[in-house]
Design a protein around this motif. Structure first.
Motif, mmCIF file in Angstrom:
data_model
loop_
_atom_site.group_PDB
_atom_site.id
_atom_site.type_symbol
_atom_site.label_atom_id
_atom_site.label_comp_id
_atom_site.label_asym_id
_atom_site.label_seq_id
_atom_site.Cartn_x
_atom_site.Cartn_y
_atom_site.Cartn_z
ATOM 1 N N ARG A 88 31.641 32.835 33.865
ATOM 2 C CA ARG A 88 31.913 34.204 34.324
ATOM 3 C C ARG A 88 33.432 34.404 34.494
ATOM 4 O O ARG A 88 33.984 35.430 34.162
ATOM 5 C CB ARG A 88 31.164 34.390 35.659
ATOM 6 N N GLY A 89 34.097 33.332 34.983
ATOM 7 C CA GLY A 89 35.546 33.411 35.197
ATOM 8 C C GLY A 89 36.280 33.655 33.886
ATOM 9 O O GLY A 89 37.148 34.536 33.790
ATOM 10 N N LEU A 90 35.915 32.891 32.859
ATOM 11 C CA LEU A 90 36.568 33.056 31.553
ATOM 12 C C LEU A 90 36.278 34.451 30.991
ATOM 13 O O LEU A 90 37.170 35.113 30.433
ATOM 14 C CB LEU A 90 36.104 31.953 30.585
ATOM 15 N N ALA A 91 35.029 34.903 31.179
ATOM 16 C CA ALA A 91 34.676 36.244 30.684
ATOM 17 C C ALA A 91 35.561 37.301 31.354
ATOM 18 O O ALA A 91 36.058 38.217 30.692
ATOM 19 C CB ALA A 91 33.202 36.530 30.950
ATOM 20 N N ASN A 92 35.795 37.150 32.660
ATOM 21 C CA ASN A 92 36.637 38.133 33.373
ATOM 22 C C ASN A 92 38.060 38.146 32.822
ATOM 23 O O ASN A 92 38.683 39.202 32.716
ATOM 24 C CB ASN A 92 36.667 37.823 34.874
ATOM 25 N N ILE A 93 38.577 36.960 32.484
ATOM 26 C CA ILE A 93 39.937 36.900 31.928
ATOM 27 C C ILE A 93 39.972 37.607 30.575
ATOM 28 O O ILE A 93 40.888 38.369 30.275
ATOM 29 C CB ILE A 93 40.404 35.435 31.741
ATOM 30 N N ILE A 94 38.956 37.348 29.749
ATOM 31 C CA ILE A 94 38.936 37.951 28.403
ATOM 32 C C ILE A 94 38.840 39.479 28.513
ATOM 33 O O ILE A 94 39.503 40.205 27.777
ATOM 34 C CB ILE A 94 37.753 37.395 27.556
ATOM 35 N N ILE A 95 38.035 39.946 29.470
ATOM 36 C CA ILE A 95 37.891 41.405 29.644
ATOM 37 C C ILE A 95 39.262 42.018 29.988
ATOM 38 O O ILE A 95 39.679 43.017 29.400
ATOM 39 C CB ILE A 95 36.847 41.732 30.744
ATOM 40 N N MET A 96 39.973 41.379 30.926
ATOM 41 C CA MET A 96 41.301 41.895 31.309
ATOM 42 C C MET A 96 42.252 41.814 30.108
ATOM 43 O O MET A 96 43.038 42.733 29.849
ATOM 44 C CB MET A 96 41.845 41.068 32.486
ATOM 45 N N ALA A 97 42.188 40.709 29.359
ATOM 46 C CA ALA A 97 43.078 40.520 28.208
ATOM 47 C C ALA A 97 42.815 41.583 27.144
ATOM 48 O O ALA A 97 43.745 42.104 26.523
ATOM 49 C CB ALA A 97 42.883 39.120 27.628
ATOM 50 N N GLN A 98 41.536 41.905 26.945
ATOM 51 C CA GLN A 98 41.199 42.928 25.944
ATOM 52 C C GLN A 98 41.740 44.287 26.383
ATOM 53 O O GLN A 98 42.266 45.045 25.576
ATOM 54 C CB GLN A 98 39.678 42.993 25.754
ATOM 55 N N ARG A 99 41.609 44.563 27.692
ATOM 56 C CA ARG A 99 42.072 45.862 28.209
ATOM 57 C C ARG A 99 43.587 46.004 28.057
ATOM 58 O O ARG A 99 44.083 46.994 27.511
ATOM 59 C CB ARG A 99 41.672 45.974 29.684
ATOM 60 N N ILE A 100 44.318 44.968 28.500
ATOM 61 C CA ILE A 100 45.785 45.072 28.445
ATOM 62 C C ILE A 100 46.259 44.967 26.992
ATOM 63 O O ILE A 100 47.204 45.638 26.586
ATOM 64 C CB ILE A 100 46.443 44.014 29.363
#
Ligand code: ADP
Ligand code: MG
Length: 343
Positions: free
Chosen positions: A96-108
């Motif tokens: 879940r932690g890695l998924a949260n990072i990827i979501i933020m990375a995709q947004r920025i």
């Protein structure tokens, strides 16, 4: 002749400054420091402390292990190492932690039109800033074009179903590099640990990312200093009171190499496939999470000062930019950032 400079960023990018109020009532304070991801972390706790220092250290160690597990590309014990080194294009179950990072990375990544791109790994490795730290050699145009073909967020799919979060690469040899978000992510995880343990007055930092809550040992807001963008000494450029927000600074002046009089930063502009080549030397962002601040500071660093300021204003970011000029440095900041400045 090549000079390589790879100094840690931690408290040199942002040093914490406790107010020198000796007459104030000193409240109990725990300080724990250590190393993670090639940089330094620091946890400062004040006020009522419901856990013993040794117990807190153990819990911190567990969080650091989990963070490494989520994001390290350096170690064959962890997921991303295998994700990057295999040609497997099937979806893979991730934390879940890695998924949260990827979501933020995709947004920025989207908001910066690809200036911040976590699939940058092939270019980072080519320029000698990756895990192998190859001897520095300026790549050829052909090598750069080849590496650029392996960069792009469109090659990364993230989705979730009843079994969890899945990550898939659609290009076999894409290389995900989370270095630029690691410090922010780790800072947030340490901050969450504090809250879970009933600690409400803390400052946690990892490298150039800091997260705070409550008050310092003098009963004042946690105050941090943005460093002058020079690599030979610590000098304060500006002071901010964080009031529970997080801050992160990216700079082109701590981790770089020089060849034939040119300066090559470890921040790479994906659109040209080369280290950034402009006068913006330090970008600081204050946001509600350190992960977000850490993603944005890199995105802004890639853009030049004018574009970075325009984007930060559009997105209503609290951003502070330092540019090199012929006579030293010039600074600009958004209205949102001004609200945090110590006058
Ligand atoms: P700083 O050391 O200035 O705080 P960071 O450590 O946050 O910067 O990020 C720099 C690292 O991010 C580089 O070493 C590289 O691994 C990676 N990187 C470089 N350029 C980019 C980019 N355009 N987008 C995402 N990551 C990048
Ligand atoms: Mg960053």
């Amino acid at each position: 002749m090549i000079n390589v400079f790879t100094k840690g960023l931690l408290l040199s990018t942002l040093i914490t400054v406790l107010s020198a109020c000796n007459k104030c009532h000193m409240r109990p304070q725990i300080i724990i420091n250590g190393n993670i991801m090639g940089t330094v972390y620091s946890v400062k706790v004040s006020g009522h402390i419901p856990v013993k220092k040794a117990c807190l250290q153990q819990k911190i160690n567990a969080v650091l292990e989990q963070v490494n597990n989520d994001i390290s590309t350096y170690n064959a014990n962890y997921f991303l190492f295998h994700f990057n080194h295999s040609n497997n294009t099937h979806p893979q179950l991730i934390s879940r932690g890695l998924a949260n990072i990827i979501i933020m990375a995709q947004r920025i990544g989207h908001d910066t039109s690809g200036a911040m791109d976590i699939t940058i790994g092939s270019l980072v490795n080519l320029w000698g800033f990756g895990p192998d730290k190859k001897p520095v050699k300026i790549p050829t145009e052909q090598q750069i074009v080849e590496a650029q073909k392996k960069v792009g967020l469109q090659y990364l799919n993230l989705f979730s179903n009843h079994r969890g979060e899945w990550l898939q690469k659609t290009l076999p040899n894409i290389y995900v590099d989370l270095s630029t978000l690691g410090e922010g992510y780790c800072t947030d995880e340490l901050a969450k640990l504090m809250m879970r343990n009933g600690i409400t007055n803390y400052l946690v930092s990892v490298g150039g990312a800091i997260s705070t809550h409550g008050l310092n040992g003098h009963g004042k807001p946690w105050r941090v200093a943005i460093q002058q963008p020079i690599d030979y000494k610590n000098a304060v450029q500006a002071l901010v009171d964080l009031h529970g927000y997080s801050i992160s600074t990216a700079g082109s002046y701590r981790n770089y190499f020089e060849k034939d009089g040119l300066h090559y930063s470890h921040v790479i502009d994906p659109s040209i496939g080369k280290p950034i080549q402009h006068h913006l030397v330090s970008a600081t962002v204050i946001a509600s999470s350190a992960l977000e601040a850490d993603g944005w500071d890199t995105g802004l660093m890639v853009l030049d000062t004018e574009k970075a300021l325009k984007l930060a204003q559009e997105k209503e970011l609290a951003a502070y930019l330092i540019s090199a000029t012929n006579n030293g440095f010039s600074t600009v900041m958004t209205t949102q950032f001004k609200a945090f400045m110590v006058q």
